[in-house]
Design a protein around this motif. Structure first.
Motif, PDB file in Angstrom:
ATOM      1  N   GLU A 336     145.187 -24.223 119.802  1.00 28.90           N
ATOM      2  CA  GLU A 336     143.725 -24.303 119.927  1.00 28.90           C
ATOM      3  C   GLU A 336     143.092 -23.277 118.996  1.00 28.90           C
ATOM      4  O   GLU A 336     143.662 -22.210 118.754  1.00 28.90           O
ATOM      5  N   VAL A 337     141.901 -23.614 118.477  1.00 26.31           N
ATOM      6  CA  VAL A 337     141.145 -22.653 117.673  1.00 26.31           C
ATOM      7  C   VAL A 337     139.733 -22.539 118.240  1.00 26.31           C
ATOM      8  O   VAL A 337     139.232 -23.462 118.884  1.00 26.31           O
ATOM      9  N   ARG A 338     139.139 -21.405 117.983  1.00 31.38           N
ATOM     10  CA  ARG A 338     137.740 -21.222 118.335  1.00 31.38           C
ATOM     11  C   ARG A 338     137.041 -20.649 117.109  1.00 31.38           C
ATOM     12  O   ARG A 338     137.436 -19.623 116.571  1.00 31.38           O
ATOM     13  N   ARG A 339     136.017 -21.345 116.656  1.00 32.44           N
ATOM     14  CA  ARG A 339     135.309 -20.909 115.463  1.00 32.44           C
ATOM     15  C   ARG A 339     134.638 -19.559 115.691  1.00 32.44           C
ATOM     16  O   ARG A 339     134.278 -19.223 116.830  1.00 32.44           O
ATOM     17  N   LEU A 340     134.454 -18.824 114.603  1.00 33.03           N
ATOM     18  CA  LEU A 340     133.740 -17.558 114.698  1.00 33.03           C
ATOM     19  C   LEU A 340     132.326 -17.805 115.196  1.00 33.03           C
ATOM     20  O   LEU A 340     131.620 -18.679 114.690  1.00 33.03           O
ATOM     21  N   GLY A 341     131.924 -17.065 116.193  1.00 33.82           N
ATOM     22  CA  GLY A 341     130.594 -17.226 116.751  1.00 33.82           C
ATOM     23  C   GLY A 341     130.470 -18.386 117.705  1.00 33.82           C
ATOM     24  O   GLY A 341     129.393 -18.644 118.244  1.00 33.82           O
ATOM     25  N   GLY A 342     131.564 -19.110 117.925  1.00 35.02           N
ATOM     26  CA  GLY A 342     131.513 -20.272 118.814  1.00 35.02           C
ATOM     27  C   GLY A 342     132.103 -19.970 120.175  1.00 35.02           C
ATOM     28  O   GLY A 342     132.830 -18.999 120.362  1.00 35.02           O
ATOM     29  N   ASP A 343     131.783 -20.831 121.150  1.00 39.32           N
ATOM     30  CA  ASP A 343     132.316 -20.663 122.506  1.00 39.32           C
ATOM     31  C   ASP A 343     133.116 -21.876 122.957  1.00 39.32           C
ATOM     32  O   ASP A 343     133.485 -21.980 124.124  1.00 39.32           O
ATOM     33  N   ARG A 344     133.365 -22.799 122.012  1.00 41.90           N
ATOM     34  CA  ARG A 344     134.105 -24.024 122.358  1.00 41.90           C
ATOM     35  C   ARG A 344     135.510 -23.949 121.777  1.00 41.90           C
ATOM     36  O   ARG A 344     135.712 -23.601 120.607  1.00 41.90           O
ATOM     37  N   VAL A 345     136.496 -24.295 122.594  1.00 42.76           N
ATOM     38  CA  VAL A 345     137.891 -24.321 122.150  1.00 42.76           C
ATOM     39  C   VAL A 345     138.202 -25.708 121.593  1.00 42.76           C
ATOM     40  O   VAL A 345     137.912 -26.726 122.225  1.00 42.76           O
ATOM     41  N   ILE A 346     138.789 -25.732 120.398  1.00 40.29           N
ATOM     42  CA  ILE A 346     139.069 -26.993 119.723  1.00 40.29           C
ATOM     43  C   ILE A 346     140.584 -27.172 119.618  1.00 40.29           C
ATOM     44  O   ILE A 346     141.272 -26.348 119.001  1.00 40.29           O
ATOM     45  N   PRO A 347     141.146 -28.227 120.228  1.00 42.37           N
ATOM     46  CA  PRO A 347     142.594 -28.451 120.122  1.00 42.37           C
ATOM     47  C   PRO A 347     142.967 -28.895 118.704  1.00 42.37           C
ATOM     48  O   PRO A 347     142.248 -29.672 118.076  1.00 42.37           O
ATOM     49  N   VAL A 348     144.086 -28.388 118.196  1.00 44.22           N
ATOM     50  CA  VAL A 348     144.553 -28.766 116.855  1.00 44.22           C
ATOM     51  C   VAL A 348     146.043 -29.094 116.915  1.00 44.22           C
ATOM     52  O   VAL A 348     146.799 -28.445 117.641  1.00 44.22           O
TER      53      VAL A 348
END
Length: 580
Positions: A336-348
């Motif tokens: 999983e990644v989370r963009r800088l400044g973001g609060d959403r986890v993105i599965p990769v």
């Protein structure tokens, strides 16, 4: 275009399959053949049809699995179908031989069938036609009077041995279920193929594709490395490639991607040294809008997101800071990644191939690289040898590069003997990349003209200077031309034969090629002494005869201008322009 291929063991099954296919509106192609015959006919059919699924049964299905990569749906008769065939055989004789592939029905089923029928059933497993023939002959010698199984070919063999044959018929419900399963699987594979094609086109449009594969990697010394890399390409494990700069780490990474199950997904490459440390984190993980000053409106996807369902190649990973190593480790663990400044986890879903030109274990010991990340990356490792350790590959690499240059430039440059010898002797600190660059420079300089040699070659390739000097010196000695010769070791001075020019003896240049201004018949006398002293005397004499013209001196001595300049600039050389 038939997406489904069915192999049939007997005519009645062929008719049933075609009837059910019509009712279910399934487009398919039927081959009435078993075992090796089915393999041969299926190979021919697959050359015409872009099929997705094979439907087969019994020993034929198992043999097809060994020969084809397409998924196979079993059309095998149920245990009830086999029991019916055995029951029918009992009406003929109690001496029954049952023939089938060992993976189709187990001994537990046979034990139950014997208990229910009240008679012993002799079992003869087979996998190929030759085994079927041998087992049928054995059944005959064992006193069997009825042979159950083996399809149409088994029926013919049984009759040839004087036995009755009994086919095992697949029920209509079994065939219909197999055809429905095959249709669902074919539709799924076709849909998946369309998705992969769309993904591939997206990757191509963004330039996120692998441009090389294993056929681009040449050299017999790489054989074992290539075999290992090809094995790595078929699995999903993380790969760590180690090798000096220019050994082809990215070429191997691209080849592993292009030859593996993710080949239709994106290939994203990042050199960890090429991106400033302050930007590397946002490049890898992306950022949300407003995450920092200068952030793009709408934010930006990171390389992990771009490489989703593909491969992310991280070159020079040993240069990554410890903070970023921690972030990378977290992504590898959680996927999983989370963009800088973001609060959403993105599965990769990303396969990682990392590369380094330094010993990461040493970096771990020195505290410059996280041990937990190193062990996470070092699942499958690949060591690429430097070119100096596989110099036997240089001729093949030269030819491979010349073919590419010919296609690029429209002509094939002619290589001189001196240049070829230098290429094969040089140690190539820049490895294959340096060799390719040198060949391209040569091709551009020489064009379609005569090959470069001598001083022109030395001037164009200063990195090969020492090798070229040694090559020329070796050629001079091997041709029987000696820089100095004495008629007697006792004589304090040595004179060269009259009516000959000293420079001609030094260089082998004919009188017709001699530089204007030299006087025919003039001798050059030198004092015996150290090699350096005698070389100095020769240089002084040659420069006097050439009246200070360094270009003429270079041609006569067959050395490069750099070598001549270094010798003339030495402290020992006392010659002034007034002397010549």
């Amino acid at each position: 275009m038939s997406k489904i291929i069915v192999t049939s063991a007997y005519p009645e099954l062929t008719v049933m399959v075609e009837e059910l296919a019509h009712q279910l509106e399934i487009d398919l192609h039927v081959i009435e053949a078993v075992l090796e015959e089915a393999v041969t006919e299926l190979s021919q059919v697959l050359e015409k049809y872009d099929s997705e699924v094979i439907v087969s049964r019994g020993a034929t299905a198992e043999l097809l699995r060994q020969n084809f990569s397409l998924p196979i749906v079993s059309l095998a008769p149920s245990e009830f179908d086999v029991f019916q065939a055995l029951t029918k055989a009992l009406t003929i004789s109690t001496q029954i031989g049952y023939l089938n592939h060992p993976l189709v029905n187990d001994q537990d089923f046979l034990s139950k069938a014997q208990g229910m029928l009240g008679h012993k059933i002799k079992y003869y497993p087979y996998s190929t036609m030759s085994e079927l023939s041998l087992q049928m002959e054995k059944a005959h010698h064992d006193g069997c009077e009825v042979a159950v199984g083996g399809g149409l070919w088994g029926l013919r063999l049984a009759n040839a041995f004087g036995m009755a044959g009994s086919l095992i018929y697949s029920s209509r419900s079994t065939v219909a279920a197999a055809l429905r399963q095959a249709r669902e699987l074919a539709d799924f594979r076709a849909h998946k193929r369309r998705e992969e094609e769309q993904q591939r086109r997206k990757s191509v449009s963004k330039g996120l594709v692998a441009h090389y594969n294993f056929k681009d990697l040449v050299g017999s010394a790489l054989k074992e490395t290539l075999v290992k890399a090809q094995r790595f390409s078929q699995v999903e494990g993380t790969v760590l490639i180690w090798g000096e700069s220019g050994t082809g780490k990215e070429l191997f990474a691209q080849s592993i991607h292009a030859n593996g199950p993710r080949r239709n997904g994106p290939f994203v490459a990042l050199n960890c040294v090429a991106v400033p440390e302050s930007l590397l984190e946002s490049e890898l993980f992306g950022y949300q809008e407003g995450a920092f000053t200068g952030a793009k409106k709408g934010g930006k996807r990171g390389l992990f997101e771009l490489a989703h369902e593909g491969t992310l190649f991280l070159d020079e990973i040993g240069k990554m800071s410890l903070n970023l190593q921690a972030g990378l480790l977290r992504v590898l663990q959680t996927k999983e990644v989370r963009r800088l400044g973001g609060d959403r986890v993105i599965p990769v879903d990303v396969r990682i191939i990392a590369a380094s030109n330094e010993d990461l274990q040493a970096s771990v010991d020195a505290g410059r690289f996280r041990s937990d990340l190193y062990y996470r990356l070092n699942v499958l490792n690949l060591l690429l040898p430097p070119l100096r350790q596989r110099q036997q590959d240089i001729p093949e690499l030269i030819e491979h590069t010349l073919i590419k240059l010919t296609a690029k430039l429209g002509y094939r440059p002619a290589l001189s003997k001196d240049f070829m010898q230098a290429l094969q002797v040089y140690t190539w600190p820049g490895n294959v990349r340096q060799l390719e660059n040198v060949l391209e420079r040569y091709a551009v300089l020489v064009g379609e003209g005569e090959p470069l040699s001598g001083p022109d070659l030395s001037n164009a390739f200063p990195e090969l200077q020492s090798v070229l000097d040694n090559t020329l010196e070796h050629d001079t000695v091997s041709s029987g031309i000696h820089p100095l010769s004495t008629s007697s070791e006792r004589e304090p001075q040595t004179s060269f034969p009259e009516n000959s020019n000293r420079v001609h003896q030094l260089t082998g240049v004919s009188e017709a090629e001699a530089t204007p201004g030299l006087e025919d018949g003039e001798d050059i006398r030198i004092r015996l002494g150290s090699l350096a002293d005698m070389e100095l005397q020769i240089l002084e004499a040659v420069m006097k005869h050439c009246r200070g013209n360094k270009s003429k001196a270079v041609r006569l001595l067959e050395i490069s201008r750099t070598t001549l300049w270094n010798k003339l600039s030495s402290k020992s050389f006392k010659l002034h322009s007034s002397d010549y």
